[in-house]
Each structure stands twice: as C-alpha cells, then as structure tokens.
Design an enzyme around this catalytic site. Sequence first.
Site, PDB file in Angstrom:
ATOM      1  CG  ASP A 183      45.363 -55.513 -60.986  1.00 30.44           C
ATOM      2  OD1 ASP A 183      46.406 -55.472 -61.248  1.00 30.44           O
ATOM      3  OD2 ASP A 183      44.352 -54.747 -61.287  1.00 30.44           O
ATOM      4  CG  HIS A 185      47.680 -51.529 -61.254  1.00 30.33           C
ATOM      5  ND1 HIS A 185      47.770 -50.382 -61.570  1.00 30.33           N
ATOM      6  CD2 HIS A 185      46.255 -51.839 -61.591  1.00 30.33           C
ATOM      7  CE1 HIS A 185      46.791 -49.572 -62.147  1.00 30.33           C
ATOM      8  NE2 HIS A 185      45.921 -50.565 -61.988  1.00 30.33           N
ATOM      9  CD  GLU A 209      44.268 -57.717 -63.720  1.00 26.78           C
ATOM     10  OE1 GLU A 209      43.964 -56.471 -64.136  1.00 26.78           O
ATOM     11  OE2 GLU A 209      43.205 -58.325 -63.080  1.00 26.78           O
ATOM     12  CD  GLU A 234      45.130 -53.710 -66.692  1.00 23.41           C
ATOM     13  OE1 GLU A 234      44.850 -52.698 -66.494  1.00 23.41           O
ATOM     14  OE2 GLU A 234      45.233 -54.650 -65.945  1.00 23.41           O
ATOM     15  CG  HIS A 283      41.072 -54.740 -67.879  1.00 23.21           C
ATOM     16  ND1 HIS A 283      40.871 -53.392 -68.239  1.00 23.21           N
ATOM     17  CD2 HIS A 283      41.704 -54.637 -66.744  1.00 23.21           C
ATOM     18  CE1 HIS A 283      41.403 -52.419 -67.348  1.00 23.21           C
ATOM     19  NE2 HIS A 283      41.779 -53.199 -66.341  1.00 23.21           N
TER      20      HIS A 283
END
Length: 380
Positions: A183, A185, A209, A234, A283
């Site tokens: 991830d 982010h 991700e 997400e 998510h």
Amino acid sequence: MRITRIETFLVAPRWLFCRVETDEGLVGWGEPVLEGRALTVRTAVEELAPLLIGRDPLRVEDLWQVMTKSTFYRGGGILSSAVAGIDQALWDIAGKARGVPVHELFGGPVRDRVRFYSWVGGDEPAEIADRVAAQVEAGATAVKMNAIGRKRAVASNAELDAVIARAAEARSVLGPERDFALDFHGRMSIIDCRRLFPWLAPLSPLFVEEPLVPELGHLLPQLAEHGVPIATGERLFGRHEFLPAFTAGISVAQPDISHAGGISEVRRIASMADVWGVQIAPHCPLGPIALASSLQVGFSTHNFLVQEVSAGIHYNAGADLLDYLVDTSVFRTEDGHIPRLTGPGLGIEIDEGAVRAADARGFTWTPPVWRDDDGAHAEW
C-alpha cells in the site's frame, strides 16, 4: 412495513454505526463513516433521515436513488458515506424480512468462502518479517503492508531501496505460494513509481495499492505497462469515478463499501469492473458491519479477488473487529478464507448494548499530519 427511526452511534476506535428501525420490529445495521470525518457523516445521515422515515425499507433501489439525487449538489465522500451506511442497513432489513442472507437476494452465492488478507504494518519496517510470519502462523495466505512511511516529495535512492527491501523480506517469509500487497497510500510521485516498478516486478506482489493520489489518476497508464498489478479505489466514491481508473489499465478495483454508496453501488462498480477484466478487492480497514457487507458482495460476485480484514490493525486502539458482535464465530477463518455467512441479512448480530455504551463514551480520531524534513506538508 415502514421505517420509523434512524439512529447513529460513534464507537471506538473510529467507526460510526447506524441503526434503522421499522414498525414491524425488524432492525438493520450499517456503517456510514469516513475516517476522520465521522461527526460530519453523522450529520449527513441525520439530514437524509427525513427522506426515509415512513418509507418502505424494502424499496432499497428507489431509496438509494432518492438519497443520492434529491438535492441539486450530489456526490462527494461525506454524502456517499452516509448513503453507504443506510444502504447497508436497508439490505440487512431486506434479508431479514425474507429470512435469507443478502447474497441470496443477488442470485445466490458464486463461492463458498472468501479469501482474505491481513494487515502487517510497514510504516516502520523493523519487525515486518516477524509480523508476516505471525500472520502465516495464524493461517493467512495473504498480507498487506505499507510500502513506505513519510518520505520526501521525490524519493531518494535509499527510500526506494527500503521499499524493495520490505517487499523482498515479505516474499522471503511467504514463499512463492502466498501473497503480499504493498500500500503506497498515495505517497509516491510518478517518477518514484516509474523508477520503482521494474524492481518490484520480479517479487510478484499481488497488487500495489494507490501508488498515486486519486487526482493524479490520469498518470496511471504510464505505470500499467510494467507488469505490476495496480489497485486503487478507496478514495473513489461511485461508478462514474471508477471509469477513468478502468480505462487507465488498473488490475484491481478497491471500492470501500462504507464510502462508495454501500452494497448497491459497489455491486454496480463490480459489474463495470468485469467489463474491463478487472477484479475487485473491497477496501475495509473498518468495523464488523462494513466487513459483513463486503463479504455479502464477495459471495455473490464472480470477479472478486480478496477481502481486506481489519482485525488487529494498528488503528484499532480501544476496540477491535469482534467487540460489537454477539456471536464472533461468524468471522471464523479456515485456511486463509472466511466461510460463507448463512445468517439472515448481513449475517451478523450486533450487540446493541455494547454499541450504546461505546457511543456514550465517544472517541476522538483524526489522521496524523506529516511534514517533510523542510517543513512542507507530506502525504499521509
């Protein structure tokens, strides 16, 4: 049957639950929350309530259309999260009214169990190998970790090397038969990703991700050619926002069932994804209602890859995934999977007393504010 009351509950660690009551005694539960904006979403639920009181809860699609289109200004994370939680509660009622789990209302199950992945941290990678090994010992077949913590706007060689070292360490523990996801982010720049992806490809992550923040989604085609599966979604709040991501070449869509309009809209997003050959992996770093809702989609959706589960995640200080359930065995795991939920509605029973007590205590959770070494704001 008519809706008579809608209540919301702020519960630790950072969740908002809603309870939809009917005049026939049936109650549905949902999880309408946008992390860090729970109070704002609570207000949005209260503003939507007059549209629902006195209406038939079984007209789920009609109520969804009214909630999302009854005002001139539409969309956005706050409204779609409020709608999402109410939508979950309406489907919960719909299943209970008919005595079947929600996935039976969508044509029945397409699988008997859903694969899940667990969170192993990664902002600070000192213990990453031990955490991955612990999840493997607990039966997980897939894990996810942050690829990088706070970083400068354009990563240094040392920062990029650290990402590869994290990934390589995870792969060495997992072996070739298990999976890891990274991830980002949204913390990376496009040049960071273009430098990094060729090095990641040999380690075969299940997906990476949010390599870029959503507003830079138009740059994703530059990354799709490197053979590393890209996941995002997400922070996308409806099917119209997912379309550019599909055309950009993503491999995995990650709608959040508590943000992207609930079960109704996530099923539509999954259908769109299927047209583009894209898998979905909802998510869900949230609570038990969001997880149960996600699983109901997973049991009834063919292009479903894997489900995020928040048990033990570092956000869960003061409460964890199972704390508000009457029967915690509904989320039992077997060989890295969660067996099909068979109870009516969402398939879980919420401990209303525990929820009301938690709401009385309240909570405070806000995302951290990160800064670069020079003092400028950095992506969290």
